[in-house]
Write a protein that holds these residues in place. Structure first.
Motif, PDB file in Angstrom:
ATOM      1  N   GLY A  14     101.187  78.809  48.393  1.00 38.20           N
ATOM      2  CA  GLY A  14     102.322  78.654  48.843  1.00 38.20           C
ATOM      3  C   GLY A  14     102.876  79.669  49.680  1.00 38.20           C
ATOM      4  O   GLY A  14     102.187  80.943  49.978  1.00 38.20           O
ATOM      5  N   ILE A  38      97.168  73.519  43.815  1.00 37.31           N
ATOM      6  CA  ILE A  38      96.532  72.265  43.722  1.00 37.31           C
ATOM      7  C   ILE A  38      96.087  71.766  45.276  1.00 37.31           C
ATOM      8  O   ILE A  38      95.597  71.025  45.628  1.00 37.31           O
ATOM      9  CB  ILE A  38      97.537  71.145  43.288  1.00 37.31           C
ATOM     10  CG1 ILE A  38      98.874  71.140  43.765  1.00 37.31           C
ATOM     11  CG2 ILE A  38      97.573  71.226  41.833  1.00 37.31           C
ATOM     12  CD1 ILE A  38      99.869  70.113  43.408  1.00 37.31           C
ATOM     13  N   ASP A  49      95.670  72.744  38.199  1.00 34.53           N
ATOM     14  CA  ASP A  49      96.854  72.051  38.223  1.00 34.53           C
ATOM     15  C   ASP A  49      97.617  72.447  36.943  1.00 34.53           C
ATOM     16  O   ASP A  49      97.169  72.133  35.805  1.00 34.53           O
ATOM     17  CB  ASP A  49      96.745  70.497  38.149  1.00 34.53           C
ATOM     18  CG  ASP A  49      97.885  69.613  38.204  1.00 34.53           C
ATOM     19  OD1 ASP A  49      99.243  70.143  37.807  1.00 34.53           O
ATOM     20  OD2 ASP A  49      97.668  68.485  38.703  1.00 34.53           O
ATOM     21  N   ALA A  72     103.460  78.450  40.780  1.00 31.63           N
ATOM     22  CA  ALA A  72     103.475  76.877  40.995  1.00 31.63           C
ATOM     23  C   ALA A  72     104.794  76.493  40.693  1.00 31.63           C
ATOM     24  O   ALA A  72     105.074  76.609  39.460  1.00 31.63           O
ATOM     25  CB  ALA A  72     102.219  76.293  40.021  1.00 31.63           C
ATOM     26  N   THR A  75     109.032  72.882  45.142  1.00 31.61           N
ATOM     27  CA  THR A  75     110.243  73.646  45.770  1.00 31.61           C
ATOM     28  C   THR A  75     111.217  72.783  46.653  1.00 31.61           C
ATOM     29  O   THR A  75     112.211  73.518  47.226  1.00 31.61           O
ATOM     30  CB  THR A  75     109.908  75.095  46.430  1.00 31.61           C
ATOM     31  OG1 THR A  75     108.684  74.399  47.489  1.00 31.61           O
ATOM     32  CG2 THR A  75     108.807  75.985  45.463  1.00 31.61           C
ATOM     33  N   THR A 114     114.722  81.057  40.442  1.00 32.71           N
ATOM     34  CA  THR A 114     115.497  80.946  41.493  1.00 32.71           C
ATOM     35  C   THR A 114     116.779  81.319  41.512  1.00 32.71           C
ATOM     36  O   THR A 114     117.379  81.027  40.386  1.00 32.71           O
ATOM     37  CB  THR A 114     115.322  79.444  42.077  1.00 32.71           C
ATOM     38  OG1 THR A 114     116.247  79.130  43.228  1.00 32.71           O
ATOM     39  CG2 THR A 114     115.458  78.327  41.156  1.00 32.71           C
ATOM     40  N   TYR A 137     115.614  70.411  40.604  1.00 33.25           N
ATOM     41  CA  TYR A 137     114.822  71.568  40.926  1.00 33.25           C
ATOM     42  C   TYR A 137     115.324  72.769  40.093  1.00 33.25           C
ATOM     43  O   TYR A 137     114.732  73.378  39.275  1.00 33.25           O
ATOM     44  CB  TYR A 137     114.829  71.775  42.359  1.00 33.25           C
ATOM     45  CG  TYR A 137     114.106  73.176  42.785  1.00 33.25           C
ATOM     46  CD1 TYR A 137     112.975  73.428  42.538  1.00 33.25           C
ATOM     47  CD2 TYR A 137     114.988  74.422  43.220  1.00 33.25           C
ATOM     48  CE1 TYR A 137     112.187  74.662  42.786  1.00 33.25           C
ATOM     49  CE2 TYR A 137     114.312  75.699  43.456  1.00 33.25           C
ATOM     50  CZ  TYR A 137     113.051  75.861  43.152  1.00 33.25           C
ATOM     51  OH  TYR A 137     112.560  77.024  43.178  1.00 33.25           O
ATOM     52  N   LYS A 141     113.469  74.547  36.831  1.00 36.89           N
ATOM     53  CA  LYS A 141     113.114  75.924  36.814  1.00 36.89           C
ATOM     54  C   LYS A 141     114.098  76.877  35.810  1.00 36.89           C
ATOM     55  O   LYS A 141     113.422  78.070  35.079  1.00 36.89           O
ATOM     56  CB  LYS A 141     113.664  76.855  38.341  1.00 36.89           C
ATOM     57  CG  LYS A 141     112.962  76.122  39.422  1.00 36.89           C
ATOM     58  CD  LYS A 141     111.328  76.329  39.408  1.00 36.89           C
ATOM     59  CE  LYS A 141     111.195  78.024  39.533  1.00 36.89           C
ATOM     60  NZ  LYS A 141     109.760  78.422  39.564  1.00 36.89           N
ATOM     61  N   ALA A 160     114.198  84.683  42.785  1.00 34.10           N
ATOM     62  CA  ALA A 160     114.308  85.188  44.190  1.00 34.10           C
ATOM     63  C   ALA A 160     115.448  84.254  44.843  1.00 34.10           C
ATOM     64  O   ALA A 160     115.893  83.308  44.140  1.00 34.10           O
ATOM     65  CB  ALA A 160     112.922  84.613  44.913  1.00 34.10           C
TER      66      ALA A 160
HETATM   67  N1  LIG Z   1     110.922  78.827  48.287  1.00 37.89           N
HETATM   68  C1  LIG Z   1     111.975  79.455  47.978  1.00 37.89           C
HETATM   69  O1  LIG Z   1     112.941  79.455  48.605  1.00 37.89           O
HETATM   70  C2  LIG Z   1     112.039  79.844  46.637  1.00 37.89           C
HETATM   71  C3  LIG Z   1     113.247  80.466  46.050  1.00 37.89           C
HETATM   72  C4  LIG Z   1     113.275  81.005  44.789  1.00 37.89           C
HETATM   73  C5  LIG Z   1     112.269  80.805  44.000  1.00 37.89           C
HETATM   74  N2  LIG Z   1     111.273  80.338  44.560  1.00 37.89           N
HETATM   75  C6  LIG Z   1     110.129  80.344  43.524  1.00 37.89           C
HETATM   76  O2  LIG Z   1     108.916  80.818  43.888  1.00 37.89           O
HETATM   77  C7  LIG Z   1     107.707  80.408  43.468  1.00 37.89           C
HETATM   78  C8  LIG Z   1     106.917  80.404  44.534  1.00 37.89           C
HETATM   79  O3  LIG Z   1     107.144  79.289  45.567  1.00 37.89           O
HETATM   80  P1  LIG Z   1     107.187  79.199  47.171  1.00 37.89           P
HETATM   81  O4  LIG Z   1     108.435  79.707  47.759  1.00 37.89           O
HETATM   82  O5  LIG Z   1     105.824  80.022  47.270  1.00 37.89           O
HETATM   83  O6  LIG Z   1     107.001  77.678  47.442  1.00 37.89           O
HETATM   84  P2  LIG Z   1     105.659  76.724  47.909  1.00 37.89           P
HETATM   85  O7  LIG Z   1     105.370  77.272  49.234  1.00 37.89           O
HETATM   86  O8  LIG Z   1     106.238  75.582  47.639  1.00 37.89           O
HETATM   87  O9  LIG Z   1     104.503  77.251  46.970  1.00 37.89           O
HETATM   88  C9  LIG Z   1     104.317  76.541  45.664  1.00 37.89           C
HETATM   89  C10 LIG Z   1     102.808  76.161  45.513  1.00 37.89           C
HETATM   90  O10 LIG Z   1     102.680  75.574  44.266  1.00 37.89           O
HETATM   91  C11 LIG Z   1     102.224  74.548  44.464  1.00 37.89           C
HETATM   92  N3  LIG Z   1     101.961  73.590  43.176  1.00 37.89           N
HETATM   93  C12 LIG Z   1     102.877  72.543  43.276  1.00 37.89           C
HETATM   94  N4  LIG Z   1     102.592  71.660  42.192  1.00 37.89           N
HETATM   95  C13 LIG Z   1     101.367  72.374  41.567  1.00 37.89           C
HETATM   96  C14 LIG Z   1     100.801  72.070  40.346  1.00 37.89           C
HETATM   97  N5  LIG Z   1     100.921  71.028  39.596  1.00 37.89           N
HETATM   98  N6  LIG Z   1      99.957  73.212  40.111  1.00 37.89           N
HETATM   99  C15 LIG Z   1      99.629  74.016  40.840  1.00 37.89           C
HETATM  100  N7  LIG Z   1     100.231  74.367  41.908  1.00 37.89           N
HETATM  101  C16 LIG Z   1     100.937  73.566  42.169  1.00 37.89           C
HETATM  102  C17 LIG Z   1     102.597  73.970  45.788  1.00 37.89           C
HETATM  103  O11 LIG Z   1     101.560  72.742  46.440  1.00 37.89           O
HETATM  104  P3  LIG Z   1     102.087  71.859  47.322  1.00 37.89           P
HETATM  105  O12 LIG Z   1     102.679  72.614  48.577  1.00 37.89           O
HETATM  106  O13 LIG Z   1     100.738  70.978  47.571  1.00 37.89           O
HETATM  107  O14 LIG Z   1     103.341  71.249  46.612  1.00 37.89           O
HETATM  108  C18 LIG Z   1     102.598  75.256  46.662  1.00 37.89           C
HETATM  109  O15 LIG Z   1     101.224  75.359  47.242  1.00 37.89           O
HETATM  110  C19 LIG Z   1     108.134  79.062  42.795  1.00 37.89           C
HETATM  111  O16 LIG Z   1     108.080  79.514  41.421  1.00 37.89           O
HETATM  112  C20 LIG Z   1     109.383  78.715  43.250  1.00 37.89           C
HETATM  113  O17 LIG Z   1     110.127  78.039  42.457  1.00 37.89           O
HETATM  114  C21 LIG Z   1     111.211  79.782  45.657  1.00 37.89           C
END
Ligand SMILES: NC(=O)c1ccc[n+]([C@@H]2O[C@H](COP(=O)([O-])OP(=O)(O)OC[C@H]3O[C@@H](n4cnc5c(N)ncnc54)[C@H](OP(=O)(O)O)[C@@H]3O)[C@@H](O)[C@H]2O)c1
Length: 307
Positions: A14, A38, A49, A72, A75, A114, A137, A141, A160
């Motif tokens: 991600g 995944i 997964d 993982a 989001t 988050t 969501y 979390k 974050a």
């Molecule tokens: N994005 C934001 O604004 C934000 C803000 C605060 C906190 N966070 C946290 O930061 C962390 C990283 O998120 P990110 O920003 O990098 O978002 P992201 O780009 O959506 O990355 C999350 C990754 O996890 C994968 N995933 C989903 N289901 C899974 C599973 N069952 N097993 C393994 N991997 C899986 C997703 O794959 P798919 O794309 O195929 O679903 C994606 O590649 C997360 O814990 C998120 O909650 C994000």
């Protein structure tokens, strides 16, 4: 001689994963970092997964990680509202699996949470404020946070804010949503002014984690860029960084404007303050405008051709 750490990253495909993988390699060495997801969108990713505890445990047994970055998650807030069972399985059960296995195999766990766990009734939130998550969501979390805290003594939770990072290919969030409209020729952008938050640059966030986890000051931390603002403020800044102020107008709207598309409930403010990091002298996050200027270069290169 100090122990050679072995690192496992989940959800590394991600937008944050790219930065965490790169910083982890820099710190621990390529041979000691394994990155999983995944969505195998890079040759350096392997399948894991996190919903599947047996597969997760198998990764512990074969790779023998001493440090696990559990990224993982699902989001996409609308996806989570429409697929609440999967949101719970991925975000909450996945985090439980990580904590159970980290404890069983004596690994340090780093869980990413988050700013969205707050209800937005206050203007800004310190680490000790009480979460009150609104949608699936945020609820899933927050469950992860609580489980990690209750289950482990050796853990870090980093909250974050509005994530920006991963570039044109991987950024699924606000900056790239704005950029895609600009790239498609939009001359006017409609952006909400009634949502406040703190942008969080993945490069800073990942780099800061690598330093904070060496402190041994375990626990939960807000970790966002310095400053804050509305979505409108971020869009205006980004358009300016792209050098398009004269050709792309940014028009303020309220959240009502997007109520069909973005139907998941969002807090009016999810602005975080890095109170604990600052008080302990381990706040390594830069101002979001400085970070956005750095990040915007990737988009400028895409828009104008490599500069
Ligand atoms: N994005 C934001 O604004 C934000 C803000 C605060 C906190 N966070 C946290 O930061 C962390 C990283 O998120 P990110 O920003 O990098 O978002 P992201 O780009 O959506 O990355 C999350 C990754 O996890 C994968 N995933 C989903 N289901 C899974 C599973 N069952 N097993 C393994 N991997 C899986 C997703 O794959 P798919 O794309 O195929 O679903 C994606 O590649 C997360 O814990 C998120 O909650 C994000």
């Amino acid at each position: 001689m100090s122990l050679q750490e072995r690192v496992l990253i989940t959800g590394a495909g991600g937008m944050l994963g790219k930065a965490v993988y790169e910083k982890a390699i820099e710190k621990y060495g390529k041979d000691f970092v394994t990155a999983t997801d995944i969505d195998l969108n890079e040759e350096w990713l392997s399948m894991l997964d996190v919903r599947d505890i047996k597969a997760y445990e198998n990764a512990f047994e074969t790779w023998k990680p001493t440090i696990v970055f559990h990224l993982a998650a699902h989001t996409d807030l609308e996806y989570c509202e429409k697929n609440s069972t999967d949101a719970w399985a991925t975000n909450a059960l996945g985090a439980e699996n990580a904590a159970i296995l980290a404890r069983k195999h004596d690994a340090l766990l780093i869980y990413i949470s988050t700013a969205g766990i707050f209800d937005g009734k206050k203007d800004e939130y310190a680490d000790f404020d009480t979460p009150s998550p609104l949608g699936y969501y945020a609820k899933s979390k927050f469950h992860g946070e609580k489980f990690v805290e209750q289950h482990l003594s050796r853990y870090y939770i980093f909250r974050a804010g509005w994530m920006m990072g991963g570039g044109v290919q991987k950024d699924k969030k606000f900056i790239n949503k704005i950029y895609k409209q600009i790239k498609a020729g939009a001359q006017e952008l409609f952006v909400v002014e009634d949502k406040l938050g703190t942008p969080t640059y993945t490069v800073d966030f990942a780099g800061a984690m690598m330093k904070v986890i060496d402190s041994g000051y375990y626990g939960l931390y807000n970790q966002v860029c310095e400053g804050g603002g509305s979505r409108y403020d971020v869009a205006v800044e980004f358009v300016q960084q792209l050098g398009l102020t004269d050709s792309v107008k940014v028009t303020k709207v309220t959240s009502d404007y997007f109520k069909e598309e973005y139907f998941a409930e969002r807090p009016a403010s999810e602005k975080l303050l890095n109170v604990k990091l600052s008080m302990r002298g381990i706040n390594y996050m830069r101002d979001w405008r400085v970070c956005l200027a750095e990040y915007a270069v990737e988009f400028k290169n895409d828009f104008y051709g490599t500069l």
